[in-house]
Design a protein around this motif. Structure first.
Motif, PDB file in Angstrom:
ATOM      1  N   VAL A 127       0.844  -1.198   0.000  1.00 12.41           N
ATOM      2  CA  VAL A 127       0.000   0.000   0.000  1.00 12.41           C
ATOM      3  C   VAL A 127       0.879   1.248   0.000  1.00 12.41           C
ATOM      4  N   LEU A 128       0.214   2.380  -0.215  1.00 13.19           N
ATOM      5  CA  LEU A 128       0.866   3.671  -0.027  1.00 13.19           C
ATOM      6  C   LEU A 128       0.823   3.964   1.466  1.00 13.19           C
ATOM      7  N   GLY A 129       1.975   4.092   2.086  1.00 14.47           N
ATOM      8  CA  GLY A 129       1.957   4.285   3.531  1.00 14.47           C
ATOM      9  C   GLY A 129       3.316   4.664   4.065  1.00 14.47           C
ATOM     10  N   LEU A 130       3.432   4.548   5.386  1.00 10.94           N
ATOM     11  CA  LEU A 130       4.702   4.848   6.038  1.00 10.94           C
ATOM     12  C   LEU A 130       5.358   3.533   6.443  1.00 10.94           C
ATOM     13  N   GLY A 131       6.634   3.381   6.108  1.00  7.11           N
ATOM     14  CA  GLY A 131       7.347   2.155   6.424  1.00  7.11           C
ATOM     15  C   GLY A 131       7.844   2.160   7.857  1.00  7.11           C
ATOM     16  N   TYR A 132       7.650   1.037   8.547  1.00 10.68           N
ATOM     17  CA  TYR A 132       8.125   0.908   9.932  1.00 10.68           C
ATOM     18  C   TYR A 132       8.972  -0.344  10.064  1.00 10.68           C
ATOM     19  N   PRO A 133      10.285  -0.252   9.915  1.00  9.31           N
ATOM     20  CA  PRO A 133      11.095  -1.421  10.221  1.00  9.31           C
ATOM     21  C   PRO A 133      11.221  -1.535  11.736  1.00  9.31           C
ATOM     22  N   ALA A 134      10.645  -2.606  12.314  1.00  9.33           N
ATOM     23  CA  ALA A 134      10.688  -2.795  13.762  1.00  9.33           C
ATOM     24  C   ALA A 134      11.369  -4.122  14.021  1.00  9.33           C
ATOM     25  N   GLY A 135      12.657  -4.064  14.350  1.00  9.48           N
ATOM     26  CA  GLY A 135      13.407  -5.297  14.561  1.00  9.48           C
ATOM     27  C   GLY A 135      13.507  -6.048  13.252  1.00  9.48           C
ATOM     28  N   ARG A 136      13.078  -7.306  13.266  1.00 13.10           N
ATOM     29  CA  ARG A 136      13.170  -8.107  12.045  1.00 13.10           C
ATOM     30  C   ARG A 136      11.918  -7.990  11.187  1.00 13.10           C
ATOM     31  N   VAL A 137      10.858  -7.460  11.784  1.00 13.83           N
ATOM     32  CA  VAL A 137       9.595  -7.372  11.040  1.00 13.83           C
ATOM     33  C   VAL A 137       9.471  -5.982  10.411  1.00 13.83           C
ATOM     34  N   ILE A 138       9.060  -5.979   9.174  1.00 16.69           N
ATOM     35  CA  ILE A 138       8.881  -4.697   8.496  1.00 16.69           C
ATOM     36  C   ILE A 138       7.411  -4.553   8.151  1.00 16.69           C
ATOM     37  N   LYS A 139       6.799  -3.472   8.664  1.00 22.86           N
ATOM     38  CA  LYS A 139       5.386  -3.279   8.345  1.00 22.86           C
ATOM     39  C   LYS A 139       5.174  -1.906   7.737  1.00 22.86           C
ATOM     40  N   VAL A 140       4.018  -1.742   7.114  1.00 25.71           N
ATOM     41  CA  VAL A 140       3.670  -0.467   6.504  1.00 25.71           C
ATOM     42  C   VAL A 140       2.330  -0.028   7.074  1.00 25.71           C
ATOM     43  N   THR A 141       2.264   1.229   7.554  1.00 24.18           N
ATOM     44  CA  THR A 141       0.992   1.781   8.019  1.00 24.18           C
ATOM     45  C   THR A 141       0.383   2.573   6.878  1.00 24.18           C
ATOM     46  N   PRO A 142      -0.811   2.202   6.431  1.00 28.11           N
ATOM     47  CA  PRO A 142      -1.400   2.889   5.280  1.00 28.11           C
ATOM     48  C   PRO A 142      -1.699   4.353   5.587  1.00 28.11           C
ATOM     49  N   LEU A 143      -1.552   5.206   4.590  1.00 29.74           N
ATOM     50  CA  LEU A 143      -1.892   6.620   4.741  1.00 29.74           C
ATOM     51  C   LEU A 143      -3.365   6.862   4.448  1.00 29.74           C
ATOM     52  N   ALA A 144      -3.970   5.928   3.751  1.00 35.01           N
ATOM     53  CA  ALA A 144      -5.399   6.021   3.458  1.00 35.01           C
ATOM     54  C   ALA A 144      -5.859   4.597   3.205  1.00 35.01           C
ATOM     55  N   GLY A 145      -7.150   4.430   3.100  1.00 36.87           N
ATOM     56  CA  GLY A 145      -7.597   3.090   2.758  1.00 36.87           C
ATOM     57  C   GLY A 145      -8.954   2.769   3.306  1.00 36.87           C
ATOM     58  N   PRO A 146      -9.578   1.740   2.757  1.00 39.46           N
ATOM     59  CA  PRO A 146     -10.920   1.376   3.186  1.00 39.46           C
ATOM     60  C   PRO A 146     -10.920   0.798   4.596  1.00 39.46           C
ATOM     61  N   TYR A 147     -12.034   0.955   5.297  1.00 42.33           N
ATOM     62  CA  TYR A 147     -12.192   0.385   6.632  1.00 42.33           C
ATOM     63  C   TYR A 147     -12.484  -1.100   6.520  1.00 42.33           C
ATOM     64  N   VAL A 148     -11.731  -1.889   7.263  1.00 46.15           N
ATOM     65  CA  VAL A 148     -11.987  -3.332   7.314  1.00 46.15           C
ATOM     66  C   VAL A 148     -12.613  -3.632   8.673  1.00 46.15           C
ATOM     67  N   PRO A 149     -13.879  -4.077   8.699  1.00 48.06           N
ATOM     68  CA  PRO A 149     -14.552  -4.294   9.988  1.00 48.06           C
ATOM     69  C   PRO A 149     -13.877  -5.381  10.823  1.00 48.06           C
ATOM     70  N   LYS A 150     -13.735  -5.112  12.113  1.00 50.89           N
ATOM     71  CA  LYS A 150     -13.118  -6.071  13.042  1.00 50.89           C
ATOM     72  C   LYS A 150     -14.021  -6.216  14.261  1.00 50.89           C
ATOM     73  N   PRO A 151     -14.152  -7.415  14.835  1.00 48.76           N
ATOM     74  CA  PRO A 151     -14.947  -7.563  16.043  1.00 48.76           C
ATOM     75  C   PRO A 151     -14.367  -6.710  17.165  1.00 48.76           C
ATOM     76  N   GLY A 152     -15.254  -6.076  17.932  1.00 51.25           N
ATOM     77  CA  GLY A 152     -14.804  -5.232  19.034  1.00 51.25           C
ATOM     78  C   GLY A 152     -14.696  -3.765  18.672  1.00 51.25           C
ATOM     79  N   ASP A 153     -14.758  -3.435  17.380  1.00 50.69           N
ATOM     80  CA  ASP A 153     -14.671  -2.039  16.964  1.00 50.69           C
ATOM     81  C   ASP A 153     -15.981  -1.308  17.250  1.00 50.69           C
TER      82      ASP A 153
END
Lengths: 257, 234
Positions: A41-67
């Protein structure tokens, strides 16, 4: 040979190579192809230790239980309501999940909630096909009356709430509004007309600048510059709702600065 | 006489001046504008949202729907009848197929992502500009994508292989002309759109496709720059 090619919190585009080599693991919104990790996705890159994740800057809502979300009643069925969740999927709320009151067999459900009403509800269950079940039988879930609704991108919700709710409580304080933020990006404001307008402007500003650092201070400055007269504090229902809002904000501190 | 100098004095592999901008349609989830010379495409993305008519829904993944429209006086000649035409439907279809390999909608079953592309002004290469703009707009909307798609036309005028043909070259009179719109995925260099008008020799075709690699790379650089700049300004 393994190396990280993305700087912390830098903007990455879909397909951008984040890391090379098998020493790193693809986290959220990334994928691995051969020995490279790419952004999805278009987002901000977060290398955290060995795991690399991206936080999206925009995007559709994905429903999750508890929200907790804010939805609109769009239809009334035999034993419940259909709720628009501002996603591609409408949700079903059963009578037994909506009220603890006894409902007679032939009772008119539109007397309880009519088509067009807005409700603060919680998602209890989501299937793989994104069929959504809702409940309203918990504290802090209610039918909305008055105020105004605004919609922002759902990915910006954590920034609007801020770390431990710092951002949202600051806006509440400075504008005298009650604010409820739904995870689907729908926000309900209620206060004086000037307060509501200012709160709306502040939230839109956060949405625009969500990728920048030091946002809480910037918003504080903005609110100071555009002060509105605060209404007298009442010690009844409105305060109760605000504290519920705070409780909620603390639950969702992830993604703050 | 061979075609030795281009109408606008460009080098054979030189593209027209390009310009890309993100977030031009505020009401859309994502939007982008892409200009290449006089060709100008504006793309707006809406969704994922509920699909109507319902029978089009796919329960395993969301679908992508493109809508390509040229504005009534966007060409240099006569008025174009607005709305669906055979040509617009074809281009909408090839756009979908060019973008589908990168777009991942498995998280959004039974939904649709609509991409509307409007062309206020055209001078050849519209489907390429439309695809490049749509790719940026999809990224801006936060749709999960494996890669970006960059598109450009290559071709041949009287035996000379060229990149990014203008309308003057595409309709060059009395000689053999071919126009080959190409869309390419950046990482894998896979081709997701390849069409051709006119005729070309096998040798020239291979040469043109090699040129397309470099040309789409230039488009890609601009797309990335536009996306990153949109989020870096104070």
């Amino acid at each position: 040979m393994s190396s990280i090619l993305v700087q912390d919190k830098s903007v990455v585009v879909p397909g951008e190579i984040l890391a090379e080599g098998m020493d790193y693991l693809p986290g959220d919104n990334t994928y691995r192809e051969n020995d490279k990790i790419y952004s999805k996705v278009l987002g901000l890159g977060y290398p955290a230790g060995r795991v690399i994740k991206v936080t999206p800057l925009a995007g559709p809502y994905v429903p999750k239980p508890g929200d907790k979300i804010i939805g609109k009643i769009i239809d009334i069925a035999f034993s419940g309501w259909r709720v628009n969740t501002s996603t591609a999927y409408s949700a079903m709320m059963n009578v037994k999940d909506a009220t603890s009151r006894f409902i007679k067999k032939e009772e008119d459900l539109s007397k309880i909630m009519a088509i067009g009403d807005h409700v603060v509800v919680k998602i209890t269950n989501v299937t793989s096909q994104n069929l959504i079940d809702l409940t309203m039988k918990e504290p802090g879930l209610y039918k909305i009356s008055g105020g105004r609704l605004i919609t922002i991108d759902s990915q910006k919700v954590p920034r609007v709430i801020g770390k431990k709710g710092s951002m949202i409580s600051q806006i509440k304080e400075k504008t005298g509004c009650n604010i409820t933020v739904g995870q689907n990006g729908v926000i309900w404001l209620k206060g004086s007309p000037e307060g509501e307008l200012l709160a709306e402007k502040a939230i839109k500003l956060i949405e625009q600048r969500s990728h920048q650092e030091g946002l809480t201070d910037k918003i504080e400055k903005f609110l100071e510059e555009n002060k509105v007269p605060l209404p007298e504090r009442k010690s009844n229902g409105s305060d109760l709702k605000e504290s519920e809002g705070n409780e909620y904000a603390e639950e969702t501190e992830e993604g703050g600065q | 006489m061979a075609y030795t100098e281009r109408l606008d004095k460009r080098k054979f592999d030189e593209l027209r001046p390009m310009e890309a901008k993100i977030g031009v349609v505020k009401n859309a989830k994502g939007s982008a504008s892409f200009k290449s010379g006089k060709t100008w495409a504006i793309a707006a993305v809406y969704g994922p949202r509920e699909i109507y008519p319902k029978f089009l829904a796919n329960p395993t993944k969301g679908i992508l729907r493109c809508h390509y429209t040229m504005m009534p006086f966007s060409g240099s000649g006569e008025r174009i009848r607005p709305g669906k035409s055979r040509r617009a439907q074809e281009i909408s279809m090839v756009m979908e197929k060019a973008l589908l390999p990168v777009v991942d909608l498995t998280d959004f079953p039974n939904s649709v992502v609509d991409v509307f592309v409007e062309l206020p002004q055209t001078d050849a290469g519209t489907r390429c500009a439309a695809i490049s703009a749509a790719s940026m707009a999809l990224a801006h909307a936060g749709i999960p994508m494996k890669d970006l798609v960059s598109s450009i036309a290559v071709g041949q005028v009287d035996g000379t292989v060229l990149a990014d043909l203008s309308y003057g070259e595409e309709s060059y009179p009395d000689v053999e002309v071919s126009d080959i719109p190409v869309a390419m995925l950046h990482n894998s260099k896979q081709i997701s759109l390849l069409q051709m008008d006119g005729e070309i020799s096998k040798k020239d075709l291979l040469k043109a496709l090699e040129m397309a690699k470099g040309a789409t790379e230039k488009v890609y650089e601009l797309q990335v720059k536009a996306l990153k700049e949109h989020y870096s300004k104070e």
